[in-house]
Motif scaffolding. Sequence first.
Motif, short mmCIF file in Angstrom:
data_model
loop_
_atom_site.label_atom_id
_atom_site.label_comp_id
_atom_site.label_asym_id
_atom_site.label_seq_id
_atom_site.Cartn_x
_atom_site.Cartn_y
_atom_site.Cartn_z
N ARG A 1 12.88 -0.83 -6.90
CA ARG A 1 13.48 -0.04 -7.98
C ARG A 1 13.03 1.42 -7.87
O ARG A 1 11.94 1.72 -7.38
CB ARG A 1 13.06 -0.58 -9.35
N PHE A 2 13.88 2.30 -8.38
CA PHE A 2 13.45 3.68 -8.54
C PHE A 2 12.45 3.74 -9.70
O PHE A 2 12.58 2.98 -10.67
CB PHE A 2 14.65 4.59 -8.79
N PRO A 3 11.46 4.61 -9.62
CA PRO A 3 10.43 4.64 -10.65
C PRO A 3 10.96 4.76 -12.07
O PRO A 3 10.45 4.11 -12.99
CB PRO A 3 9.58 5.86 -10.26
N ALA A 4 11.99 5.57 -12.27
CA ALA A 4 12.54 5.73 -13.62
C ALA A 4 13.09 4.42 -14.16
O ALA A 4 13.02 4.15 -15.37
CB ALA A 4 13.63 6.81 -13.63
N ASP A 5 13.62 3.59 -13.26
CA ASP A 5 14.16 2.30 -13.69
C ASP A 5 13.05 1.29 -13.96
O ASP A 5 13.30 0.24 -14.57
CB ASP A 5 15.10 1.74 -12.62
N ALA A 6 11.85 1.57 -13.48
CA ALA A 6 10.73 0.64 -13.66
C ALA A 6 9.90 0.96 -14.90
O ALA A 6 9.05 0.15 -15.28
CB ALA A 6 9.83 0.66 -12.42
N VAL A 7 10.12 2.11 -15.52
CA VAL A 7 9.34 2.48 -16.71
C VAL A 7 9.44 1.42 -17.81
O VAL A 7 8.42 1.07 -18.42
CB VAL A 7 9.76 3.87 -17.22
N PRO A 8 10.62 0.85 -18.11
CA PRO A 8 10.66 -0.20 -19.14
C PRO A 8 9.78 -1.40 -18.82
O PRO A 8 9.27 -2.05 -19.73
CB PRO A 8 12.15 -0.59 -19.18
N GLU B 1 -7.70 5.37 -19.89
CA GLU B 1 -8.51 4.59 -20.82
C GLU B 1 -7.62 4.09 -21.95
O GLU B 1 -7.39 4.76 -22.95
CB GLU B 1 -9.67 5.42 -21.39
N GLY B 2 -7.04 2.90 -21.74
CA GLY B 2 -6.27 2.26 -22.79
C GLY B 2 -7.18 1.82 -23.92
O GLY B 2 -8.41 1.91 -23.84
N TRP B 3 -6.60 1.30 -24.99
CA TRP B 3 -7.43 0.97 -26.14
C TRP B 3 -8.37 -0.20 -25.86
O TRP B 3 -9.45 -0.30 -26.44
CB TRP B 3 -6.56 0.70 -27.36
N ARG B 4 -8.00 -1.09 -24.92
CA ARG B 4 -8.90 -2.18 -24.53
C ARG B 4 -9.90 -1.75 -23.47
O ARG B 4 -10.92 -2.40 -23.29
CB ARG B 4 -8.11 -3.37 -23.98
N GLY B 5 -9.59 -0.70 -22.73
CA GLY B 5 -10.45 -0.28 -21.63
C GLY B 5 -9.63 0.35 -20.54
O GLY B 5 -8.44 0.69 -20.71
N THR B 6 -10.25 0.50 -19.37
CA THR B 6 -9.63 1.24 -18.28
C THR B 6 -8.47 0.46 -17.65
O THR B 6 -8.64 -0.68 -17.23
CB THR B 6 -10.67 1.57 -17.20
N ILE B 7 -7.32 1.10 -17.57
CA ILE B 7 -6.12 0.57 -16.94
C ILE B 7 -5.92 1.31 -15.62
O ILE B 7 -6.06 2.53 -15.56
CB ILE B 7 -4.88 0.78 -17.83
N VAL B 8 -5.60 0.57 -14.56
CA VAL B 8 -5.36 1.19 -13.26
C VAL B 8 -4.02 0.69 -12.70
O VAL B 8 -3.77 -0.51 -12.69
CB VAL B 8 -6.49 0.88 -12.26
N HIS B 9 -3.18 1.62 -12.28
CA HIS B 9 -1.95 1.30 -11.56
C HIS B 9 -2.01 2.00 -10.21
O HIS B 9 -2.47 3.15 -10.10
CB HIS B 9 -0.71 1.81 -12.30
N ARG B 10 -1.54 1.31 -9.19
CA ARG B 10 -1.40 1.92 -7.87
C ARG B 10 0.00 1.62 -7.35
O ARG B 10 0.45 0.47 -7.41
CB ARG B 10 -2.44 1.40 -6.88
N VAL B 11 0.70 2.63 -6.86
CA VAL B 11 2.07 2.45 -6.38
C VAL B 11 2.19 3.01 -4.97
O VAL B 11 1.43 3.88 -4.55
CB VAL B 11 3.10 3.14 -7.31
N GLU B 12 3.18 2.49 -4.25
CA GLU B 12 3.59 3.06 -2.97
C GLU B 12 5.10 3.27 -3.02
O GLU B 12 5.84 2.44 -3.58
CB GLU B 12 3.20 2.16 -1.81
N LEU B 13 5.55 4.38 -2.43
CA LEU B 13 6.96 4.75 -2.46
C LEU B 13 7.54 4.76 -1.05
O LEU B 13 6.92 5.24 -0.10
CB LEU B 13 7.14 6.15 -3.07
N ALA B 14 8.74 4.22 -0.93
CA ALA B 14 9.48 4.28 0.33
C ALA B 14 10.05 5.69 0.51
O ALA B 14 10.10 6.49 -0.44
CB ALA B 14 10.61 3.25 0.31
N PRO B 15 10.49 6.05 1.72
CA PRO B 15 11.08 7.39 1.93
C PRO B 15 12.25 7.70 1.00
O PRO B 15 12.49 8.87 0.69
CB PRO B 15 11.52 7.35 3.40
N ASP B 16 12.98 6.67 0.57
CA ASP B 16 14.10 6.93 -0.34
C ASP B 16 13.67 7.04 -1.79
O ASP B 16 14.51 7.20 -2.68
CB ASP B 16 15.18 5.85 -0.19
N GLY B 17 12.36 6.95 -2.06
CA GLY B 17 11.84 7.11 -3.40
C GLY B 17 11.71 5.84 -4.20
O GLY B 17 11.25 5.87 -5.35
N THR B 18 12.11 4.70 -3.63
CA THR B 18 11.97 3.44 -4.36
C THR B 18 10.55 2.90 -4.20
O THR B 18 9.81 3.25 -3.28
CB THR B 18 12.97 2.39 -3.86
#
Length: 501
Positions: free
Chosen positions: A192-199, A439-456
């Motif tokens: 998915r494109f990142p904007a479509d993954a926000v929900p 720092e979410g309200w429960r504690g530290t949240i971590v996200h890691r992403v990788e993007l393809a050349p087309d931005g997905t």
Amino acid sequence: MAPPERTSVEVNAGALPRRAAALLDGGSRLALVAAHHDPDALRVVYLFTHPATDRRTELHVPLDPADPVLPSLAGISFPAGRFEREMHDLYGIVPEGHPLPRRLVRHHHWPRGWYPMRADAGPPPEFGDPEGPYPFVQVEGPGVYEIPVGPVHAGMIEPGHFRFSVVGESILKLKARLWFVHKGIEKLFQGRFPADAVPFAERVSGDTTVGHTLAFCLAVEEAAGAEVAPGAQRARAILLELERLYNHVTDLGALCNDVGHSILNAQFGRVREQLLRLNARVTGHRLLRGGVHLGGAALRAIPDPDALRSIEADVAEIVALALGHTVVADRFTGTAPLTARAARDLGALGYVARASGLDADARRDHPFTDLRPALTVPTAETGDVLARFQIRAREIGASIAIVNDLTYGTNPGSATYWPPLDPPPAPSGRPASGVGVVEGWRGTIVHRVELAPDGTLTRAKIVDPSFFNWPALPLALSGAIVPDFPLVNKSFNLSYAGNDL
């Protein structure tokens, strides 16, 4: 603010334990482990974060897809052992030498040999019962009996199974069995494109809309080379503290309710409703959805400082009434303590860690905007239910101070920078990647992403603080009595959805 230093190093499996031990000994924390199924190989990424310097170090370990084996790090890091069990269940990666190699995510009906996160997994085969019952450790001895609770509960909560080994009313051992609502949500991000993954990010854990959405957006923005305006980052920080406020107030009331003081719960509920209505005025949604977006934030209104100060005084009065009540104070004090050493060894985060004396907070240690001088990080020493109650109460005042400080010079509207810049070149031909730490309200949240050349998105790895904190609950309950379980469970208030991704 200047971006954090992030380095990526490729290491072979044999060198992994030495490199990981050096980072841990140097004060870094293992924040995330992500398996990847690349076109030609399996790869595992270990992310270490250093709180004093905000330095982020990644170790990339390539593996043979036909024989994906790596040495276990469970002997030097308890969280690493749980990440390894998760990888084995979802990717078939074998942690060689793991001291407890039993399944973590897999349930008995999953087909043996099917690893759903691999690119070649295909549709699930017919489900059956190949694994058999979960191998709970049985405690034996005179008068010992078991109490099974869940996974279906009487209240409106998510499913989890708790197996108590008990003598009389004293808990000898508790095992929490989770992942009954494993959704494969990380797989839903892919392609998915990142904007479509926000929900999807907004719904990782429904009570942590801002925390997870912000961590995801920060990760994507770093991968894409997008710079977010300082004003937008401050607006995001306001939303993050509003989320902390309504959740902490909810928990304070629920803890009072669990010791039979429903009047206090009703009073906290009254304040919670004020905060939810404030959220709706600020973002259009009571749970703050839509407030954080890629490249910025959108505020329909600015929180009224006078209204927040009134709420702060209101909460302080109800807290004083609660702790001045002998029944409440007696039930809270000394119940289910978690020592500082145990919290450190388990990698505990958030108010659970701070209640046990660990001075850790990503708002200060991994900032995306400068919250000084308003930010304070309260800690306690006893690690019991009382400490976890008091930390929440003190953080409410701290959050209101931050919001009121940030509102000066902040105006309603949308502050944004999107579409992003072209993704920067990645080392060794790997996809562009980014990390978000919040720092979410429960504690530290971590996200890691990788993007393809087309931005997905080719990969999104999510770590909710509950993944780290769930093992602390059974440890704290050792020696407690069965009737205290609902109270202690609420004092931790861990997310099922955020854990059962």
